[in-house]
Design an enzyme around this catalytic site. Structure first.
Site, short mmCIF file in Angstrom:
data_model
loop_
_atom_site.label_atom_id
_atom_site.label_comp_id
_atom_site.label_asym_id
_atom_site.label_seq_id
_atom_site.Cartn_x
_atom_site.Cartn_y
_atom_site.Cartn_z
N CYS A 2 0.87 -1.18 0.00
CA CYS A 2 0.00 0.00 0.00
C CYS A 2 0.90 1.23 0.00
O CYS A 2 2.11 1.13 0.14
CB CYS A 2 -0.86 0.03 1.26
SG CYS A 2 -1.84 -1.44 1.50
N ARG A 27 1.61 1.46 -6.02
CA ARG A 27 1.76 0.49 -4.91
C ARG A 27 0.43 -0.16 -4.56
O ARG A 27 0.38 -1.14 -3.80
CB ARG A 27 2.33 1.19 -3.67
CG ARG A 27 3.67 1.84 -3.86
CD ARG A 27 4.10 2.57 -2.61
NE ARG A 27 4.29 1.64 -1.52
CZ ARG A 27 5.44 0.99 -1.29
NH1 ARG A 27 6.47 1.21 -2.07
NH2 ARG A 27 5.55 0.14 -0.31
N TRP A 74 -3.74 -1.65 -1.21
CA TRP A 74 -3.67 -2.91 -1.94
C TRP A 74 -4.22 -3.94 -0.96
O TRP A 74 -3.52 -4.37 -0.04
CB TRP A 74 -2.23 -3.22 -2.33
CG TRP A 74 -2.08 -4.57 -2.98
CD1 TRP A 74 -1.72 -5.73 -2.38
CD2 TRP A 74 -2.33 -4.89 -4.35
NE1 TRP A 74 -1.71 -6.75 -3.28
CE2 TRP A 74 -2.08 -6.28 -4.50
CE3 TRP A 74 -2.73 -4.17 -5.46
CZ2 TRP A 74 -2.23 -6.94 -5.72
CZ3 TRP A 74 -2.87 -4.83 -6.67
CH2 TRP A 74 -2.62 -6.18 -6.80
N ASN A 100 0.47 -0.36 6.14
CA ASN A 100 0.89 -1.19 5.00
C ASN A 100 1.51 -2.43 5.61
O ASN A 100 2.46 -2.34 6.39
CB ASN A 100 1.91 -0.44 4.13
CG ASN A 100 2.45 -1.32 3.02
OD1 ASN A 100 1.82 -2.32 2.65
ND2 ASN A 100 3.61 -0.96 2.49
N GLY A 101 0.98 -3.61 5.29
CA GLY A 101 1.54 -4.85 5.83
C GLY A 101 0.44 -5.80 6.24
O GLY A 101 -0.73 -5.63 5.87
N GLU A 483 6.72 -21.95 -19.87
CA GLU A 483 6.72 -20.59 -19.30
C GLU A 483 7.92 -19.80 -19.81
O GLU A 483 7.80 -18.62 -20.16
CB GLU A 483 6.73 -20.67 -17.78
CG GLU A 483 6.85 -19.35 -17.06
CD GLU A 483 5.73 -18.36 -17.37
OE1 GLU A 483 4.73 -18.75 -18.00
OE2 GLU A 483 5.89 -17.17 -17.05
N LYS A 487 7.59 -16.26 -21.85
CA LYS A 487 8.29 -15.03 -21.43
C LYS A 487 9.07 -14.45 -22.59
O LYS A 487 9.00 -13.26 -22.87
CB LYS A 487 9.23 -15.33 -20.26
CG LYS A 487 8.54 -15.61 -18.95
CD LYS A 487 8.01 -14.40 -18.21
CE LYS A 487 6.60 -14.01 -18.48
NZ LYS A 487 5.50 -14.88 -18.31
N GLU A 490 6.77 -13.13 -25.57
CA GLU A 490 5.83 -12.03 -25.33
C GLU A 490 6.55 -10.70 -25.08
O GLU A 490 5.94 -9.64 -25.23
CB GLU A 490 4.87 -12.33 -24.19
CG GLU A 490 5.45 -12.37 -22.82
CD GLU A 490 4.36 -12.54 -21.74
OE1 GLU A 490 3.22 -12.08 -21.95
OE2 GLU A 490 4.65 -13.15 -20.72
N HIS A 506 9.89 -36.33 -31.76
CA HIS A 506 8.65 -36.51 -32.56
C HIS A 506 8.39 -35.28 -33.43
O HIS A 506 7.24 -34.89 -33.63
CB HIS A 506 7.48 -36.78 -31.61
CG HIS A 506 7.70 -37.98 -30.76
ND1 HIS A 506 7.48 -39.27 -31.19
CD2 HIS A 506 8.21 -38.09 -29.50
CE1 HIS A 506 7.81 -40.13 -30.23
NE2 HIS A 506 8.25 -39.43 -29.19
N LYS A 605 -2.29 -6.32 -19.48
CA LYS A 605 -1.96 -7.00 -18.23
C LYS A 605 -3.08 -7.94 -17.81
O LYS A 605 -2.86 -8.98 -17.25
CB LYS A 605 -1.70 -5.99 -17.11
CG LYS A 605 -1.28 -6.62 -15.78
CD LYS A 605 -0.02 -7.47 -15.93
CE LYS A 605 0.30 -8.24 -14.67
NZ LYS A 605 1.37 -9.25 -14.92
C1 AGP Z 1 1.86 -13.90 -18.84
O1 AGP Z 1 3.14 -13.30 -18.82
C2 AGP Z 1 0.87 -13.07 -19.63
N1 AGP Z 1 0.81 -11.74 -19.16
C3 AGP Z 1 -0.50 -13.73 -19.73
O2 AGP Z 1 -0.31 -14.98 -20.33
C4 AGP Z 1 -1.24 -13.96 -18.38
O3 AGP Z 1 -0.61 -14.93 -17.64
C5 AGP Z 1 -2.66 -14.44 -18.72
O4 AGP Z 1 -3.33 -13.43 -19.44
C6 AGP Z 1 -3.49 -14.80 -17.47
O5 AGP Z 1 -3.65 -13.68 -16.66
P1 AGP Z 1 -4.23 -13.89 -15.18
O6 AGP Z 1 -3.23 -14.70 -14.44
O7 AGP Z 1 -4.36 -12.49 -14.62
O8 AGP Z 1 -5.55 -14.58 -15.29
#
Ligand code: AGP
Length: 610
Positions: A2, A27, A74, A100-101, A483, A487, A490, A506, A605
């Site tokens: 926060c 924050r 938060w 905050n905490g 993963e 990373k 993207e 395969h 996001k």
């Molecule tokens: C991951 O780096 C991406 N930003 C994206 O795949 C993300 O994980 C996905 O949209 C799911 O988001 P969420 O965890 O908020 O549901």
């Protein structure tokens, strides 16, 4: 996380507090409030949502007062609404406090205080602090003595700011685990969570350390310990610009969040691990042990990075809890005719708690009679409010579009859930204790891996021009291969694919040449020797190999062109360590390629549309 800001001096406090809050909005931003004090009363204004909502509510006539505190939240305990917004006041309305905490023993304290007649208005852990201070003030003594007395009764983390009609020009601030500083102006002083809130007024700050209290007045300040013994502290000049402060001194939010993972993991695990019993305490599942024992099948559903952590959860749950489990892309689950009934537990994993497909999949599961859990980071998000119960990640805001600390916190939360489910079934107390100890040790192991960031940066230099990259792993590290590939693609826009290492033969092996780096995740686990054979197959075809290996490894080290070592841990927890070099690799490659690391093209996001 926060944001807190306080002011005391000759100017009207409200405009300065609101301006400071806006600087701290990164924050946390689910509710906000301000409190002003004079020798007669405390005036508090609070609103849900961003600070702009509070500003609109206040309108042109800002509350008057030359001393005040403010908070942007938060949420960790209690939904993000007006009642739970800070600052919180005591029964008599003569004290206000922003925090905050996490107060871990808030439940016990709240019960005792209520029995002594205190009336609670919010669901927050924070409110116990202001009533404890009220009680001690009533017994006589100064504000700082009452605050110190209260803090000596709490367990957990805090950064707090307190004001009182008793000492109307004074702010008492204290820190234990959550950042707080005193900022020194000309005839005026501030307190703040970080310097970004006060940079417009002063660059001279005193950073509080854990266990320290500050008594701040317009023309003086004192720093004390929890026994209220005064101590000397250096004044620091802040040279960073505003943007750099918000990123904690890092070049990007993504790097800040990668580096925060020891702390975010501690916060995820806090209060859950019971070593003696070899199990986990999970208060938010809202399912009794009997109901959990009725579960005969688990479906994990998620998207993106969260879908990768769900795969790890599937492996954990079947290995340790012996419950048939499967993973579904939320977008697929919701439209096919899945077999779900009242003995199915559907677990939705989502950092944002707002991903449309995941939300829809959980609604479909509920409609079909399943019990639903959410593993969510954002408190009070839609998914968190609609599931039957869940586990909050407490990883703090994740600003970078590429998910990093949420992924490792999801794995930790899945391990805790698996521990709980396993110990209700066939997992022994000794096995449970082994998992608890390994989880408790994780944050320090993460620190050791992150200390090798420069090694990864050098490898990134060598890989940044690749057009394609293959990531390979087995068992718990197959999802890490996925993963790592996500990373990279993207944020650097390099095409990358993750596969189970055995699948290479395969098809993908046809791609191997000296232009396509192959990243192997090869920790010393149950399938290590199999992965070594796969690496030899790649090297035999002229491939270039980067490998993530266990400290002291020699088998892979002689084969790989580049390697990064991670400490040993239980197989099911290796993903928390092996993913770190891959997060850093993607970050450094993207930076070198001049990409917008925090906000990659075409991405958001939180994908709140189908
Ligand atoms: C991951 O780096 C991406 N930003 C994206 O795949 C993300 O994980 C996905 O949209 C799911 O988001 P969420 O965890 O908020 O549901």
């Amino acid at each position: 996380m926060c944001g807190i800001v306080g002011y005391t001096g000759p100017r009207q406090a409200a405009p300065l507090l609101l301006e400071g809050l806006k600087r701290l909005e990164y924050r946390g931003y689910d509710s906000a409030g301000v409190a002003l004090v004079d020798d007669r009363r405390i005036e508090v204004h609070k609103a849900p949502g961003k600070i702009s909502v509070l500003e609109k509510q206040l309108g042109a006539s800002l509350p008057r007062g030359q001393t005040g505190i403010a908070h942007t939240r938060w949420a960790t305990h209690g939904a993000p609404n007006t009642v739970n917004a800070h600052p919180h006041t005591d029964c008599g309305g003569t004290l206000a406090l922003a925090h905050n905490g996490i107060i871990e023993n808030a439940g016990v304290l709240r019960t005792a205080l209520a029995q002594r007649g205190h009336v609670f208005r919010s669901e927050t852990d924070t409110e116990v602090l202001v009533h404890l201070i009220e009680e001690l003030l009533a017994k006589g003594g100064t504000l700082v003595e009452a605050v110190a007395g209260a803090l000596n009764q709490v367990e957990g983390t805090y950064g707090i700011a307190v004001i009182s009609t008793r000492e109307a020009d004074t702010i008492v601030a204290a820190r234990n685990g959550s950042p707080l500083l005193v900022a020194i102006g000309a005839g005026e002083n501030f307190v703040a969570s970080d310097a970004s809130a006060v940079l417009a007024h002063t660059r001279s700050v005193v950073y509080l350390d854990d266990g320290e209290i500050a008594v701040v007045r317009p023309t003086e300040y004192r720093i004390l310990d929890l026994r209220t013994v005064e101590k000397e502290k250096a004044v620091t000049r802040v040279d960073w610009d505003l943007a750099t402060i918000e990123r904690g001194g890092h070049a990007h939010f993504m790097l800040k969040e990668i580096m925060e993972q020891p702390e975010s993991l501690r916060n995820t695990l806090r209060g859950h691990l019971l070593e003696e019993e070899g199990t986990a305490r999970l208060g938010g599942l809202n399912l009794t042990d009997e109901q959990l024992l009725q579960v005969n099948r688990i479906v994990f559903t998620a998207c993106g990075t969260s879908w990768h952590s769900a795969l790890i959860g599937e492996y954990m749950m079947e290995e340790l809890a012996r419950i048939p489990s499967e993973v579904e892309y939320a977008s697929e689950f919701r439209y096919r005719n899945p077999i779900v009934d009242e003995r199915t537990l559907v677990v939705g994993i989502s950092q944002s708690g707002e991903t449309a497909d995941t939300l829809a999949a959980l609604r479909e599961a509920k409609r079909r009679g399943a019990r639903t859990l959410g593993l969510v980071n954002v408190v009070g998000s839609t998914i968190a409010r609609e599931v039957d119960g869940g586990i909050y990640l407490h990883a703090g805001p994740e600003i970078g579009v590429a998910s990093t600390k949420a992924f490792t916190s999801q794995i930790a939360a899945l391990a805790v859930l698996t521990l709980k489910m396993g110990r209700l079934r066939s997992l022994s107390i000794l096995q449970g204790r082994e998992v608890v100890r390994a989880l408790a040790k994780l944050p320090e192991l993460v620190e050791r891996v992150l200390a090798k960031a420069s090694e990864v940066e050098r490898i990134a230099e060598r890989m940044m021009r690749a057009a394609n990259v293959l990531y390979l792993g087995r068992g718990y590290n197959f999802p890490v291969a996925l993963e790592g590939a996500l990373k990279l693609k993207e944020i650097s826009y390099i095409h990358a694919e993750g596969y189970p290492a055995a699948e290479m033969k395969h098809g993908p092996i046809a791609l191997i040449d000296d232009l396509m780096p192959v990243v192997f995740i090869a920790p010393k686990d149950a399938v290590y020797q199999k992965v070594v054979s796969n690496i030899e197959e790649v090297k035999a075809r002229g491939g270039r190999v980067m490998a993530v290996v266990t400290e002291g490894d020699t088998g892979v080290a002689r084969l790989a062109d580049h390697k990064v070592e991670v400490p040993e841990t239980l197989d099911l927890l290796t993903p928390v360590l092996t993913v770190l070099p891959l997060q850093l690799l993607a970050y450094y490659i993207a930076v070198r390629r001049g990409c917008n690391v925090d906000q990659p093209r075409n991405l958001a996001k939180s994908v709140t549309v189908e």
